[in-house]
Design an enzyme around this catalytic site. Structure first.
Site, PDB file in Angstrom:
ATOM      1  N   ASN A   9       0.921  -1.274  -0.032  1.00  0.00           N
ATOM      2  CA  ASN A   9      -0.028  -0.311  -0.035  1.00  0.00           C
ATOM      3  C   ASN A   9       0.884   1.329  -0.077  1.00  0.00           C
ATOM      4  OD1 ASN A   9      -1.829   2.188   0.419  1.00  0.00           O
ATOM      5  ND2 ASN A   9      -2.503   1.499   2.478  1.00  0.00           N
ATOM      6  N   TRP A  10       0.928   1.925  -1.259  1.00  0.00           N
ATOM      7  CA  TRP A  10       2.199   2.986  -1.384  1.00  0.00           C
ATOM      8  C   TRP A  10       1.375   4.123  -0.620  1.00  0.00           C
ATOM      9  CZ3 TRP A  10       4.162   3.037  -7.052  1.00  0.00           C
ATOM     10  CH2 TRP A  10       4.924   1.950  -7.342  1.00  0.00           C
ATOM     11  N   LYS A  11       0.148   4.163  -0.415  1.00  0.00           N
ATOM     12  CA  LYS A  11      -0.468   5.629   0.170  1.00  0.00           C
ATOM     13  C   LYS A  11      -0.117   6.640  -0.874  1.00  0.00           C
ATOM     14  CE  LYS A  11      -0.270   3.311   4.682  1.00  0.00           C
ATOM     15  NZ  LYS A  11      -0.350   3.396   6.121  1.00  0.00           N
ATOM     16  N   HIS A  95      -9.662   1.216   4.713  1.00  0.00           N
ATOM     17  CA  HIS A  95      -8.415   1.195   5.351  1.00  0.00           C
ATOM     18  C   HIS A  95      -8.652   2.348   6.663  1.00  0.00           C
ATOM     19  CE1 HIS A  95      -4.421   2.579   6.185  1.00  0.00           C
ATOM     20  NE2 HIS A  95      -4.028   1.623   5.617  1.00  0.00           N
ATOM     21  N   GLU A  97      -6.969   4.686   7.641  1.00  0.00           N
ATOM     22  CA  GLU A  97      -6.871   6.262   7.140  1.00  0.00           C
ATOM     23  C   GLU A  97      -8.154   6.738   6.505  1.00  0.00           C
ATOM     24  OE1 GLU A  97      -3.234   5.746   5.160  1.00  0.00           O
ATOM     25  OE2 GLU A  97      -2.195   5.067   7.287  1.00  0.00           O
ATOM     26  N   GLU A 167      -5.493  -4.637  10.676  1.00  0.00           N
ATOM     27  CA  GLU A 167      -4.365  -3.654  10.900  1.00  0.00           C
ATOM     28  C   GLU A 167      -4.725  -2.932  12.150  1.00  0.00           C
ATOM     29  OE1 GLU A 167      -2.542  -2.385   6.770  1.00  0.00           O
ATOM     30  OE2 GLU A 167      -4.218  -1.224   7.338  1.00  0.00           O
ATOM     31  N   GLY A 173       2.219   2.747  10.636  1.00  0.00           N
ATOM     32  CA  GLY A 173       3.144   3.864  10.451  1.00  0.00           C
ATOM     33  C   GLY A 173       3.852   4.363  11.775  1.00  0.00           C
ATOM     34  N   SER A 212       3.314  -1.605  10.695  1.00  0.00           N
ATOM     35  CA  SER A 212       4.783  -1.584  10.726  1.00  0.00           C
ATOM     36  C   SER A 212       5.499  -3.018  10.515  1.00  0.00           C
ATOM     37  CB  SER A 212       5.171  -1.241  12.357  1.00  0.00           C
ATOM     38  OG  SER A 212       4.537   0.082  12.474  1.00  0.00           O
ATOM     39  N   GLY A 233       2.877  -0.681   4.315  1.00  0.00           N
ATOM     40  CA  GLY A 233       2.942   0.495   3.917  1.00  0.00           C
ATOM     41  C   GLY A 233       4.470   0.972   3.851  1.00  0.00           C
ATOM     42  N   GLY A 234       4.994   1.725   4.649  1.00  0.00           N
ATOM     43  CA  GLY A 234       6.221   2.239   4.873  1.00  0.00           C
ATOM     44  C   GLY A 234       7.249   1.416   3.862  1.00  0.00           C
TER      45      GLY A 234
HETATM   46  P1  13P Z   1       2.887   0.962   7.686  1.00  0.00           P
HETATM   47  O1  13P Z   1       3.441  -0.503   7.183  1.00  0.00           O
HETATM   48  O2  13P Z   1       3.632   1.861   7.324  1.00  0.00           O
HETATM   49  O3  13P Z   1       2.826   0.710   9.152  1.00  0.00           O
HETATM   50  O4  13P Z   1       1.310   0.905   7.198  1.00  0.00           O
HETATM   51  C1  13P Z   1       0.473  -0.219   7.412  1.00  0.00           C
HETATM   52  C2  13P Z   1      -0.620   0.182   6.194  1.00  0.00           C
HETATM   53  O5  13P Z   1      -1.406   1.100   6.878  1.00  0.00           O
HETATM   54  C3  13P Z   1      -0.989  -0.814   5.269  1.00  0.00           C
HETATM   55  O6  13P Z   1      -2.367  -0.659   4.693  1.00  0.00           O
END
Ligand code: 13P
Length: 251
Positions: A9-11, A95, A97, A167, A173, A212, A233-234
């Site tokens: 997930n590149w956000k 998600h 967010e 999640e 994050g 994470s 994510g990251g």
């Molecule tokens: P991180 O891996 O940056 O914690 O993000 C997780 C996430 O929200 C994947 O959808």
């Protein structure tokens, strides 16, 4: 047998140039028959780049968000039909967010999930509790409520295409993942719920952990009995790290 699924997930990250470089590097790393299902979920502006560079490859791709109505006066939105038309195969729904920053409620998440199924996409339904909810002993209650709302009236046949991503909001994050035993406990609860709701199909639905995940801790989660992959994510912004995580899922 549940095939592990590891998704990036590149956000809201990357330009066209950066995406092209990433896809080239990833396709150098990934063998012709990867042992896990690999999915890249870039922002909407890069879906065409994914189509151009990943189309016909073993790496799948999808959208982070899409609106359930097929077309109409919805300024700023992109529909499920439109992302499917481009060739996307997956859609992240619910998600945290989107739930927290953009105030998406269970009803909208459910509509997006249904539209994804109707459009032939695989929904990745995200569920998870906040830190306050966990500390108050309400983690399972919150997750159960999110599952029940999003999956109301779904047939076992439709459910067989689902992926669930657990999640915990407080692990997203922050660099601090859940304890593996807590992630397994929640995944087992989710699995029991899915089996009760969808019968044998429930046992085949894949459950990812997200929050994470990094190359250094991926194995701790991806070897757990009820966890069938990761939503990253990251760490997924670097193709080498993403592939390292995917390899951990392959065991
Ligand atoms: P991180 O891996 O940056 O914690 O993000 C997780 C996430 O929200 C994947 O959808």
């Amino acid at each position: 047998m549940r095939t592990p699924i590891v998704a990036a997930n590149w956000k809201m990250h990357k330009t066209v140039r950066e995406a092209v470089d990433y896809f080239r590097r990833l396709l150098e790393l990934v063998p012709a028959r990867p042992p896990v299902e690999l999915v890249i979920v870039p922002p909407a502006t890069l879906l065409w780049v994914a189509q151009k560079h990943l189309g016909g490859s073993v790496v799948g791709w999808g959208a982070q968000n899409a609106y359930p109505e097929p077309q109409g006066a919805f300024t700023g939105e992109v529909s499920v039909v439109q992302v499917a038309d481009l060739g996307a195969r997956y859609l992240i729904c619910g998600h945290s967010e989107r739930r927290h920053i953009f105030r998406e409620d269970d009803e909208l998440v459910g509509r997006k999930l249904r539209a994804a199924l109707e459009g032939g996409l695989i929904p990745i339904l995200c569920v998870g509790e906040t830190l306050e909810e966990r500390q108050a002993g309400r983690a399972w209650g919150v997750v159960e409520g999110q599952l029940a709302a999003a999956l109301a009236d779904l047939s076992p046949e439709d459910a067989s295409r689902l992926v669930i991503a657990y999640e915990p909001v407080w692990a997203i994050g922050t660099g601090v993942p859940a304890q593996p035993q807590d992630a397994q406990e929640m995944a087992a609860h989710i699995r029991d719920w899915l089996k009760e709701r969808f019968g044998r199909t429930g046992g085949r639905i894949r459950i990812q952990y997200g929050g994470s995940v990094k190359p250094e801790n991926a194995r701790d989660f991806l070897t757990l009995p009820d966890i069938d992959g990761a939503l990253v994510g990251g760490a997924s912004l670097d193709p080498d790290k993403f592939w390292a995580i995917a390899q951990a899922a392959a065991g």
